[in-house]
Design a protein around this motif. Sequence first.
Motif, PDB file in Angstrom:
ATOM      1  N   SER A 141       0.856  -1.192   0.000  1.00  0.00           N
ATOM      2  CA  SER A 141       0.000   0.000   0.000  1.00  0.00           C
ATOM      3  C   SER A 141       0.889   1.238   0.000  1.00  0.00           C
ATOM      4  N   SER A 147      -5.057   5.050   2.595  1.00  0.00           N
ATOM      5  CA  SER A 147      -4.199   4.004   2.065  1.00  0.00           C
ATOM      6  C   SER A 147      -4.644   3.642   0.647  1.00  0.00           C
ATOM      7  N   ALA A 201      -4.157   0.864  -2.286  1.00  0.00           N
ATOM      8  CA  ALA A 201      -3.718  -0.519  -2.461  1.00  0.00           C
ATOM      9  C   ALA A 201      -2.740  -0.650  -3.624  1.00  0.00           C
ATOM     10  N   GLN A 202      -1.927  -1.678  -3.548  1.00  0.00           N
ATOM     11  CA  GLN A 202      -1.004  -2.005  -4.627  1.00  0.00           C
ATOM     12  C   GLN A 202      -1.777  -2.134  -5.931  1.00  0.00           C
TER      13      GLN A 202
END
Length: 97
Positions: free
Chosen positions: A61, A73, A75-76
């Motif tokens: 993240s 945050s 996310a990837q």
Amino acid sequence: MQPIRQGDVILLPVQQIEGQKIPHLTLAEGEVTGHKHRITEGNAELYEKDSTLYLRVFSESALLAHEEHKAISIAQGEWMVKIQREYEPEGWRYVAD
């Protein structure tokens, strides 16, 4: 992945990123205040193609911060960065942050 919103910035998931890598992680800067939506933690890169920004998050993240909003945050994955617009009787305008 669902779209992510922070103030006037919205991140939309995309399948592929193209464009030139740019040397900073500022997604948007306020026209009036100068406050910035920027990645402050995590491993990420920002790209630009045809005046559109794309964010690639390599780490699990990344943290998107702004002086007037709660940090969130991300996310990837790969994201398209858009500035939201709203309609007024005079026409469309970008949402002010």
